[in-house]
Design an enzyme around this catalytic site. Structure first.
Site, mmCIF file in Angstrom:
data_model
loop_
_atom_site.group_PDB
_atom_site.id
_atom_site.type_symbol
_atom_site.label_atom_id
_atom_site.label_comp_id
_atom_site.label_asym_id
_atom_site.label_seq_id
_atom_site.Cartn_x
_atom_site.Cartn_y
_atom_site.Cartn_z
ATOM 1 N N HIS A 178 -14.254 33.083 56.080
ATOM 2 C CA HIS A 178 -14.168 31.573 56.254
ATOM 3 C C HIS A 178 -13.259 30.777 55.244
ATOM 4 O O HIS A 178 -13.638 31.248 54.162
ATOM 5 C CB HIS A 178 -15.318 31.003 56.734
ATOM 6 C CG HIS A 178 -16.255 31.410 57.750
ATOM 7 N ND1 HIS A 178 -16.192 30.908 59.042
ATOM 8 C CD2 HIS A 178 -17.027 32.481 57.743
ATOM 9 C CE1 HIS A 178 -16.867 31.728 59.981
ATOM 10 N NE2 HIS A 178 -17.281 32.657 59.125
ATOM 11 N N LYS A 190 -20.608 -5.169 27.648
ATOM 12 C CA LYS A 190 -19.759 -4.712 26.672
ATOM 13 C C LYS A 190 -19.000 -5.637 25.947
ATOM 14 O O LYS A 190 -18.794 -5.707 24.823
ATOM 15 C CB LYS A 190 -18.944 -3.613 27.324
ATOM 16 C CG LYS A 190 -19.844 -2.484 27.886
ATOM 17 C CD LYS A 190 -18.880 -1.459 28.527
ATOM 18 C CE LYS A 190 -17.882 -2.185 29.784
ATOM 19 N NZ LYS A 190 -18.677 -2.650 30.861
ATOM 20 N N SER A 209 -15.434 3.204 31.345
ATOM 21 C CA SER A 209 -15.386 4.891 31.013
ATOM 22 C C SER A 209 -16.773 5.519 31.570
ATOM 23 O O SER A 209 -17.378 6.060 30.602
ATOM 24 C CB SER A 209 -15.357 4.997 29.531
ATOM 25 O OG SER A 209 -16.113 4.078 28.614
#
Lengths: 309, 634
Positions: free
Chosen positions: B114, B473, B541
């Site tokens: 397969h 941040k 990130s």
């Protein structure tokens, strides 16, 4: 071990030469990449070949890993003798682990049955020993021709931190490139003789003069017939059932494990060529003498998932 | 083995000495269950008496219980080993089978047909000397015949056998057989399979398996077993130049220093001049050491230990080669890659590459195209998904000795390993080195990083803040920069949003683009550190691998990872930019935390828990850490 190899290579390498080269290559990869490898030693013929290959792989150095015997205390006496002799002769460090829980509860095949006995002494014992010493790679002498789920197992078989094998999620293994990387706590079982068959093992033992446990050779031994198998009365811990009287029969063993769980075959084969001859003409497979495979369908696959070798 | 049993019974010693000289052929079988692949293998094992009575008894019982042959023996059950396979009646993983005849020992890799198990088939094919491709005579050349043939050709298997099976079901009609061959010939030429042997057979009935069948008098070729017994193995490996990847340096004592490895190609003798790669140092073979004594010659396929006449520096991963024709070295390549992991291959992401015994870091710089394995069409690709095959450019962090895969599988075949999960995620075949790797050299500059830093009275660093959108941040980074600036430090702040307005405005938010986004920013940060700046990077990130890439680009100690840890619920609750709301409504795709993962750092230098600390305190903590842990004022 006195025979000298021909100095010039033959026209084509023989199958045993190719298998040997492959096994040595595998052992060296582990020695080079694993942090704390160990060789599991079960004292049987496959283990004997593994020891011999390890001696060859690292010569003139000693193999850079110890031997580990996960002891069940129920091996044949002749196996214990062999264990001590080989470790001494080849200069290996030998570690012996006995599951303290099994010792304390006096787990044995007679009172607890083969499944529980194997699970507690071997499966649990092996996990304990690997954790205790922090081994991250363990060589085993399993072969792919032994059993169906083994036929599908990689040479480098990855185990989770819980020692579990996931047959549906095996790492692809291509060419001679083995991925030995793992996260802390995880480990790898390595099977250098995966591609050997029972016949290859015997022929190699014959060709290379490798010492094996004398139980493989026929001799008159005390046995009882129990549940269709010939069980050797190896020491006085074996309870005899009513009416059972040990018979003296010429028997040998095709595979060695715990003596109460290992059936002997009636045989007169007393030399290696005779053993090989008998094996080639026989009509039953090698593991048939072992009780553990018959416990349930797909039993080996299940045991392996749980951490059995 | 039946045909040998008389000899075994009468003269075992003669039998053994003959058997010891047998060669080994590894082959793979491909085709789906329907093509009769498992039946063929079962038949080979059965006919060579490799099935024992107890196995046969178990097989008969299983056949009645779950078999598909109406009570007859179902050989497929013999070879499908995993419980899941037996239940579903399909082959999932490659299984290895063993049998021998009086001429040869065989290892059969039984591989699944397969498409979703392409990686398993490639695994089985990588070690095969020959391939048996099954075709159902009733169906002819199917899509999967083409796929399997393509993979066999890709993996460079030397011998191909086309097994046209189930001929009994088409009445052994020669025209049917010829038509299939004609169709296959056109296709084989297209994919570069030059040489193959076709055999009409019936695995179920045993025709043309071990001996020529009378059912097809028009067929004049060999039976399958005869062919397999006579195919040449490892034929030309010895004729090639000597190559041995060094596995292990053998040092039992101060007087012995040997190099252990498996000889890939060629032959070697004491006195031969050799070259070690990639260093290029030369020496002469002194001894070929084995457990059985020194050899006068060793050849491809043998595992040996070599000692040299000179003390030259060689370690694991190096290649010892014939001095006269060493392999080239390079760090940029074109290669074909087969992707084997559920997580897609991302260009730019650093993977570990293992070739021979060497492990280096590698990035796929540019996927050129992927191949539709069914039609062989080339399709544009930015990534490779599980089981996809593509041609890509690769960039390594160190040069390696290599040969094209077509010439040497050991020095041209490689695997890719994910650095975080440690999974084997891909396999590849090197084509050739890219010329630019030889032509672009580093320009050495007189004013260097240290002198620039000295002028500023500080040491450059990257302070990399990672965390969910809305974690705080940028606010924290801004405060840190203000503090450092006030202290007279030279700084720069790279902000995710701001950079996307300029340098990275061509990038979107797919996984590939996120990787490239980070790669560019990491490179820019590196240049700034080289210039002596303290660089604050404020980027979501989300992937560990890319943060690892950014870290690896910097010198040891120059990278400070700050994990701004804010639970998703809190960040979403703040939703300063209204982005979470859009993402939840499905208006924004690939939003981190919603439908794209965030992989939290495991070893960040600083962790800020914003639920327990204000932005000002967080900035203070980072500045204090920089002042305390790192001597950033040189």
């Amino acid at each position: 071990m006195q025979a000298k190899a021909p100095a010039i290579a033959p026209e084509t390498l023989t199958h045993l030469q190719r298998l040997e080269a492959e096994s040595i290559h595998i052992m060296r990869e582990v020695a080079a990449e694993a942090e704390r490898p160990v060789m599991l030693y079960s004292i049987g013929k496959d283990s004997a070949v593994m020891l011999h290959l390890a001696a060859k792989a690292f010569y003139p150095s000693k193999p850079p890993f110890p031997l580990l015997h996960v002891d069940t205390t129920w091996k044949f006496r002749a196996m214990y003798e062999m264990r001590e002799r080989m470790a001494k002769e080849l200069g290996f460090e030998l570690l012996v682990h006995k599951n303290p829980e099994a010792v304390e509860r006096n787990i044995n095949p007679f009172d607890h049955g083969s499944a529980l006995h194997t699970d507690i002494w071997k499966t649990e014992g092996l996990k304990q020993a690997l954790d205790k010493y922090g081994f991250d790679a363990a060589f085993g002498g399993a072969r792919r021709d032994e059993e169906k789920s083994r036929a599908k197992e990689r040479i480098f078989s990855f185990r989770s931190a819980q020692h579990r094998w996931d047959p549906k999620n095996q790492r692809p293994e291509l060419w001679r490139l083995y991925n030995t990387r793992k996260n802390p706590g995880e480990s790898i079982r390595v099977f250098p003789i995966s591609n050997w068959t029972e016949l290859d093992i015997w022929q190699y033992i014959h060709l290379e003069n490798i010492p094996i446990v004398p139980l493989y050779f026929s001799q008159v031994r005390p046995v009882v017939e129990r549940d269709g198998a010939l069980i050797m009365v190896d020491d006085d811990r074996m309870p005899l059932r009513p009416g059972e009287v040990p018979m003296q029969k010429s028997v040998r063993f095709r595979t060695l494990g715990c003596y109460p769980l290992t059936g002997a075959v009636e045989s007169t084969a007393a030399t290696l060529p005779e053993i090989i001859q008998e094996m080639l003409l026989t009509t039953t497979s090698e593991r048939q003498g072992r009780m553990i495979d018959h416990d349930q369908a797909a039993s080996m696959e299940k045991k392996k998932q749980e951490g059995y070798f | 083995m039946a045909h040998q049993s008389a000899l075994i019974a009468e003269d075992i010693e003669t039998y053994l000495s003959a058997h010891e000289r047998k060669s080994l052929l590894r082959f793979l079988t491909c085709g789906s269950v329907d093509d009769g692949k498992s039946t063929l293998i079962g038949r080979l094992l059965y006919d060579s008496k490799m099935i024992f009575e107890d196995q046969l008894a178990a097989l008969e019982a299983d056949s009645k219980k779950v078999g598909t042959q109406g009570g007859d023996i179902d050989f497929a059950l013999l070879v499908d080993g995993l419980a899941a396979e037996r239940e579903q009646g399909i082959t999932i993983d490659v299984a290895y089978r063993f049998f021998s005849t009086d001429k040869r020992k065989f290892i059969v890799a039984d591989t699944p047909g397969h498409e979703q198990y392409t990686r398993n088939m490639v695994t089985g094919a990588s070690t095969a000397d020959a391939a048996v491709i099954l075709i159902d005579a009733r169906k002819g050349v199917l899509t999967q015949t083409r796929r399997h043939s393509y993979l066999v050709s890709l993996l460079g298997i030397r011998h191909v056998v086309l097994a046209v099976n189930k001929m009994d079901l088409v009445g052994w009609d020669r025209q049917v057989y010829d038509a299939i061959l004609q169709e296959y010939a056109d296709f084989a030429a297209q994919i570069g399979i030059k040489d193959y042997t076709a055999i009409p057979m019936s695995a179920l009935k045993g025709d043309n398996i071990t001996s020529r069948s009378e059912a097809a008098p028009w067929y004049e070729g060999p039976a399958l077993m005869q062919l397999l017994e006579t195919l040449p193995v490892e034929d030309d490996l010895r004729e090639q130049p000597f190559r041995m990847p060094v596995q292990w340096v053998n040092r039992p004592n101060l007087d012995f220093r040997g190099f252990s490895g498996l000889i890939s190609t060629g032959t070697v003798r004491p006195g031969d001049k050799i070259k070690a790669l990639p260093s290029g140092r030369e020496s002469t073979i002194d001894r070929i050491v084995t457990f059985r004594g020194d050899l006068d010659e060793a050849v491809a396929g043998q595992s040996v230990t070599l000692t040299l006449k000179d003390e030259i520096d060689i370690s694991r991963g190096d290649v010892i080669s014939e001095a006269g024709s060493p392999p080239p070295t390079a760090d940029q390549f074109e290669a074909t890659i087969v992707w084997m992991d559920d997580e897609a291959m991302l260009p730019g992401r650093p993977y570990l590459l293992k070739v021979g015994t060497r492990v280096v870091s590698a990035q796929v710089t540019e996927p050129k195209y992927k191949v539709n394995v069914n039609t062989l069409e080339h399709l544009a690709a930015k990534r490779l998904e599980l089981n996809e095959i593509g041609v890509c450019n690769l960039s390594l962090d160190a040069p390696i000795a290599f040969d094209a895969y077509a010439e040497n599988h050991d020095l041209g075949g490689f695997i890719l390993i994910d650095r975080i999960s440690n999974r084997t995620v891909g396999a590849g075949m090197l084509h050739f080195a890219l010329r630019r790797s030889q032509n672009i050299h580093w320009q050495a500059l007189d004013v260097d990083k240290a002198s620039r830093a000295a002028l500023k009275g500080q040491r450059g660093r990257v302070v990399w803040l990672t965390g969910l959108s809305g974690s705080g941040k940028s606010t924290i980074a801004n405060l840190v920069e203000k503090r450092l600036h006030a202290d007279g430090r030279h700084t720069y702040l790279l902000d995710g949003d701001n950079v996307r307005h300029g340098l990275n405005k061509d990038l979107g938010f797919t996984d590939e683009d996120r990787v490239e986004n980070i790669r560019r920013v990491a490179e820019v940060a590196k240049l700034m550190v080289d210039a002596g700046l303290i660089v604050l990077v404020s980027f979501i990130s989300p992937f560990r691998a890319e943060r690892r890439l950014a870290r690896d680009l910097q010198a040891e100690g120059d990278f400070v990872e700050v994990y701004v840890n804010t639970p998703l619920a809190v960040a979403e609750g703040r939703d300063v930019k209204g982005l979470y709301k859009k993402a939840r409504a499905g208006e924004l795709k690939n939003f981190t935390g919603i439908d794209s993962p965030y992989e939290a750092p495991e070893n960040a230098e600083i962790v800020i828990d914003t639920t327990a600390m204000s932005a000002a305190d967080a900035a203070e903590k980072i500045v204090a850490w920089l002042e305390g842990e790192l001597d950033y004022s040189i």
